[in-house]
Design an enzyme around this catalytic site. Structure first.
Site, short mmCIF file in Angstrom:
data_model
loop_
_atom_site.label_atom_id
_atom_site.label_comp_id
_atom_site.label_asym_id
_atom_site.label_seq_id
_atom_site.Cartn_x
_atom_site.Cartn_y
_atom_site.Cartn_z
N ASP A 3 2.39 -13.89 12.81
CA ASP A 3 1.23 -14.49 12.16
C ASP A 3 0.33 -13.37 11.65
O ASP A 3 -0.32 -12.68 12.44
CB ASP A 3 0.48 -15.37 13.16
CG ASP A 3 -0.63 -16.17 12.49
OD1 ASP A 3 -0.97 -15.87 11.33
OD2 ASP A 3 -1.16 -17.09 13.14
N GLU B 68 0.84 -1.19 0.00
CA GLU B 68 0.00 0.00 0.00
C GLU B 68 0.88 1.25 0.00
O GLU B 68 1.64 1.50 0.95
CB GLU B 68 -0.92 0.01 1.21
CG GLU B 68 -1.79 1.27 1.26
CD GLU B 68 -2.69 1.32 2.49
OE1 GLU B 68 -3.30 2.38 2.73
OE2 GLU B 68 -2.75 0.30 3.20
N ALA C 15 8.21 -16.75 22.95
CA ALA C 15 7.39 -17.30 21.87
C ALA C 15 6.00 -16.68 21.91
O ALA C 15 5.51 -16.29 22.98
CB ALA C 15 7.31 -18.81 21.99
N HIS D 172 -2.71 9.80 -1.35
CA HIS D 172 -2.87 8.52 -2.02
C HIS D 172 -2.71 8.66 -3.53
O HIS D 172 -2.17 7.77 -4.19
CB HIS D 172 -4.23 7.90 -1.69
CG HIS D 172 -4.20 7.09 -0.43
ND1 HIS D 172 -3.91 5.75 -0.43
CD2 HIS D 172 -4.41 7.43 0.87
CE1 HIS D 172 -3.95 5.28 0.81
NE2 HIS D 172 -4.26 6.30 1.62
N LYS E 179 8.37 11.56 12.92
CA LYS E 179 9.05 12.85 13.01
C LYS E 179 8.36 13.76 14.02
O LYS E 179 9.01 14.41 14.85
CB LYS E 179 9.08 13.50 11.63
CG LYS E 179 9.82 14.83 11.59
CD LYS E 179 9.86 15.40 10.18
CE LYS E 179 10.62 16.73 10.16
NZ LYS E 179 10.65 17.32 8.79
N LYS F 284 -7.86 -15.12 16.21
CA LYS F 284 -8.10 -14.72 14.82
C LYS F 284 -9.55 -14.37 14.53
O LYS F 284 -10.03 -14.54 13.40
CB LYS F 284 -7.61 -15.81 13.86
CG LYS F 284 -6.12 -16.14 14.00
CD LYS F 284 -5.71 -17.26 13.06
CE LYS F 284 -4.23 -17.57 13.22
NZ LYS F 284 -3.91 -18.20 14.52
#
Length: 934
Positions: A828, A618, A713, A924, A630, A752
């Site tokens: 992940d 993107e 982990a 953009h 900044k 998730k």
């Protein structure tokens, strides 16, 4: 034995053979003895003795003197006979004498002198305490501090020997006892502590450059050595100048010379002895880290081959320095040093038979003793034979001598046992084993690395012959436009393969059944796959070559899916370490997907600057983060707080009735249930530690949410193993045998998926990050105003998200930043769902500045396992200084969570400011709408 003839004109002569002596001679025994450690005790009064200095002699014709074991003095003191080898009592007497001497000196000294020396001793002990305290902070409880003291003590011994023996200067004990405290307090151990800190700090930083212990030590000596040399030379000059200035004060002059020599030898011992100890410490730390990393990776579910490959990459393989290249000068110096060392010891061992000084001394002592007692020994008519016994020592019976007797008896017992013909051989064998083990331990890091590499090479497949290897054409220079053509074929069949006609499928199948897949050419293996005889997922196992398996799978899928694009280079697959991927990261691999990686920063987080990598497609995302960084840096950076750390897993279990399910819930919520489950869960891993159980009941279904710390982990695999074992213990040990496990994951985790339980209770790391942006920075950097930014944040991130019914989505673009960072760092990416839970708050301070904060309760990250084992992602973790396990388990993962929250903060600040200024569409169009190249 000595013999004197019957004639008075004859002399005493030494006799070795009694056959030369008349049988009927008069025989006398001469027993010398001494009374030691008398102190305030009276010595026994004996008759018929000859006294010479401290030695007394008993002359007797009987053997009574030989049988003397105990004498009693007039005051009742019992004196016992023994060989005067034990020195415990002697040392205790010396200590008492020294104490009395010091006490007398204190009584005769002036008050000011006493106070001054006392202050010096206090300063010395404080210096010693500070040494051990700072070494403990470095990471050594005792040994580095003790080694520093031993190094300085060696320097003191060398200097004392040179001063007293070579320069022949007198250094009274009183001068040492008064001067050494001042010397220690003034000189101290600061340079050695700084050297140890630099060495251990360089080792932590060396994980990015993979330097070995000698290189790390060499770099530390290069940085800290000049400071040590400068300080010591300055003080040596000062002490020598003082000795010249005060030459008329012998005591001060001699001590100043001693101090200068101590400092000179201290440079030598620091660069040799102490450096060797530091090198050993480095290698021990390396072994500890390798073991820790192996255990965490295995707990996280990685295969043994993958773990070994990761350990090899993360070991301190070492960059080249002058120590790596064979140097004739260094070799000669080492051989010369060892030769001198053994030569001096050999000379010392042989001095007795080279000069025979001891024999002369013994002869003189013998005749001196004869002259002292000769008048007391009568000469018989047939001559006189005298047996001279060894000196016997008598000590007063007191506590120190009793303790000494017990110790000597024990040592004597051990000595007798050691002389046994069987025990001595066993001790020799044990010594050989011990020496071998010590040699192994001293080289354990290098042996560990070498054996690890050998083991990996054995597990890796052997290279195939040219007809079975993956065919790689020679490099061809092509124009840029040609590289994008789909017709470009990266791998064509090799000459040997093309020349050899393919065998019939039936013959190929027979070879496959005989286990000879490795001997087949690529096209024959492809034919097995397309015919359905060889599964795609089994290529790595059958071929034993991960790279070849990927190449063949591409060809097979190209035929099966009619996708010739897989025979081009549009999806690359060369130059990648598939050994780490297989069994750990992905299955049915056909290549890898390159992603552009940008970097945002530096961003100051808790006072330390970080350059944060972001993988994204993107446009303007990294630029937006850079602008936020900044502005934040102009306000002093980000301040972070970690409020909670615990990965969760929520299994679902079922009971025959609601009553039993409710009873189990109450038991799990009780202190007893929590403790029993913690014991069961914690027994499955060194790192996973159960913090709390949260339960929820839905009919006869019981949902149990395990919250666990998992070290560095991310911990999903680690915690799943503990959950399975804890549930098994519930059914087999804790009395819930009617419980049925529906699923190890019952969506109560929640993983998730958006869920209020993660938003409220947290999952993984819960972090709050805050920054204060000066109003000038808002105007000049963000091109907006504080009031406008605050207004947009309230209306968009708070009210707008509430109107949408969002759960944890009270932010502008947290998921953008989280996902880009996750892709770059091997996390992940699917866990951006819950990791992006964030509420962004912006307020205007009384000074008109902008205060910004993000609260992220469920950041799920890890620095070992998963995608972090891949070199590209691991290198980005190294860029942040958080790769692998930390010395304090979990510290690297927690720091990574703070970094994620901080970059989210910068992205939130930049995007909301752009919206407030109306620049979003414009940016953009500039960064995300570049015209495609023809």
């Amino acid at each position: 034995m000595f013999y004197h003839g019957a004639s008075a004109n004859q002399h005493w002569i030494a006799v070795d053979d009694l056959s030369k002596v008349p049988v009927d001679v008069d025989h006398y025994n001469v027993v010398p003895f001494q009374f030691r450690r008398a102190g305030e005790y009276k010595e026994p009064v004996l008759s018929g003795i000859v006294e010479l200095d401290e030695v007394k002699f008993v002359v007797s014709q009987s053997d009574a003197a030989e049988q003397w074991q105990q004498l009693t003095a007039e005051d009742g003191t019992v004196w016992r006979s023994r060989a005067y080898h034990g020195k415990l009592g002697k040392y205790s007497d010396m200590a008492v004498g020294a104490f009395n001497k010091v006490l007398n000196l204190v009584r005769g000294a002036e008050t000011f002198d006493i106070a001054l020396v006392t202050c010096a001793y206090i300063a010395m002990f404080y210096t010693l305490f500070n040494l051990f305290a700072r070494m403990r902070a470095v990471g050594s409880k005792v040994w580095l501090g003790l080694s520093t003291l031993v190094s300085s003590f060696f320097a003191f011994l060398f200097a004392l020997y040179i001063t007293t023996r070579v320069l022949d200067l007198s250094i009274p004990f009183l001068s040492l006892s008064e001067g050494i405290p001042f010397f220690v307090a003034v000189v101290g151990f600061n340079n050695k502590i700084l050297l140890a800190e630099k060495v251990l700090q360089n080792q932590l930083n060396a994980q990015s450059s993979k330097n070995d212990a000698p290189t790390v030590l060499y770099q530390a000596l290069r940085e800290q050595g000049p400071l040590l040399l400068r300080d010591h030379l300055f003080m040596i000059t000062a002490f020598l100048g003082c000795s010249f200035y005060a030459s008329y004060l012998d005591g001060l002059k001699n001590f100043c010379i001693l101090a200068a020599l101590i400092l000179a030898f201290d440079i030598l011992t620091t660069s040799t002895f102490l450096s060797a100890i530091l090198s050993l410490k480095l290698e021990i730390n390396q072994i500890h880290r390798s073991t820790l990393l192996r255990e965490q990776l295995e707990d996280d579910g990685l295969t043994e081959t993958t773990v070994d490959d990761v350990l090899k990459s993360n070991s301190l393989a070492g960059t080249k320095t002058f120590t790596d290249a064979p140097s004739t000068l260094v070799t000669v110096a080492k051989v010369a040093g060892v030769s001198v060392f053994f030569g001096l010891h050999f000379y010392g061992f042989g001095s007795a038979w080279l000069s025979d000084l001891s024999a002369g001394n013994e002869t003189n002592d013998t005749f001196t003793l004869y002259d002292a007692v000769a008048d007391q020994i009568p000469i018989g008519s047939n001559g006189t034979l005298v047996t001279l016994f060894p000196t016997r020592f008598f000590l007063p019976e007191k506590l120190s001598t009793q303790i000494e007797a017990v110790v000597l008896s024990f040592i004597g017992l051990i000595s007798t046992a050691a002389r046994d013909k069987y025990i001595s051989k066993f001790i020799l064998f044990a010594f050989a084993v011990s020496a071998s083990i010590n040699v192994y331990l001293l080289n354990v890091a290098r042996i560990h690395t070498t054996r690890l590499e050998d083991a990996i090479e054995l597990k890796k497949p052997k290279k195939k012959a040219s007809k079975t290897a993956v065919s790689v054409p020679k490099a061809v220079v092509v124009k840029d436009s040609e590289t994008t053509k789909s017709s470009e074929i990266l791998h064509s069949s090799s000459e040997s393969e093309s020349e050899q006609s393919s065998r019939p499928l039936e013959q190929v199948i027979e070879l496959y059944k005989d286990g000879k897949v490795k001997t087949l050419v690529d096209d024959e293996v492809v034919s097995l796959v397309t015919a359905g005889k060889l599964p795609l997922y089994a290529l790595e196992k059958q071929l034993g070559d991960n790279l070849r398996a990927v190449a063949i799978r591409r060809k097979a899928i190209s035929d099966l899916a009619d996708a010739p694009v897989l025979r081009s280079n549009k999806l690359p697959y060369l130059h990648y370490d598939y050994d780490r991927v297989f069994g750990a990261c992905c299955e049915n691999v056909i290549g890898y997907m390159p992603l552009p990686v940008g970097v945002a920063g530096p961003l100051i987080i808790d006072g330390k600057p970080y350059h944060i990598p972001m993988a994204t497609t993107e446009g303007c995302l990294v630029a937006s983060a850079m602008r936020g960084c900044k502005a934040i840096n102009l306000g002093g950076g980000v301040t972070t707080v970690l409020t909670k750390d615990g990965m969760t897993r929520g299994p679902c279990v079922k009971f025959p009735s609601l009553k039993r399910a409710g009873q189990c819930k109450l038991w799990l919520d009780s202190d007893e249930g929590q403790e029993e489950m913690k014991k069961a869960f914690n027994s499955t891993s060194r790192f996973a530690r159960l913090q709390h159980l949260q339960t929820a009941l839905a009919g006869d279904l019981l949902f149990i949410r395990f919250r666990t710390v998992t070290g560095d982990a991310m911990g999903m695999n680690m915690i799943s193993k503990g959950v399975e074992y804890a549930l098994k213990q519930m059914t087999e040990v804790f009395g819930w045998d009617d419980m049925m496990v529906v699923s190890v994951s019952g969506n109560y985790c929640t993983d998730k998926k958006p869920a209020a339980v993660n938003w409220i209770n947290g999952r993984g790391k819960s972090v709050v990050a805050e920054a204060s942006i000066p109003k000038d920075a808002v105007v000049k950097v963000l091109k907006s105003s504080v009031k406008a930014v605050v207004d947009v944040n309230v209306n968009k991130n708070l009210i707008g998200s509430a109107m949408a019914g969002s759960v944890g989505g009270f932010n502008a673009q947290a998921a953008n930043m989280v996902t880009a960072v996750y892709l770059a760092l091997g996390q992940d990416p699917a866990q951006n769902v819950e990791s992006s839970n964030c509420i962004t708050l912006m307020t205007e301070t009384e000074d008109g500045d902008l205060k910004v904060s993000v609260s992220m309760p469920s950041i799920e990250v890890g620095t070992i396992g998963g995608g972090t084992i891949l070199d590209p992602q691991g290198s980005m973790l190294e860029l942040l200084g958080v790769r692998g396990p930390a010395d304090v388990p979990g510290e690297n993962a927690r720091q990574l969570a703070k970094i994620v929250a901080s970059i989210v903060l910068s992205g939130e600040l930049s995007l909301v400011s752009a919206l407030a200024a109306g620049h979003l569409v414009q940016s953009h169009m500039q960064h995300n709408r570049a015209a495609a190249k023809k």
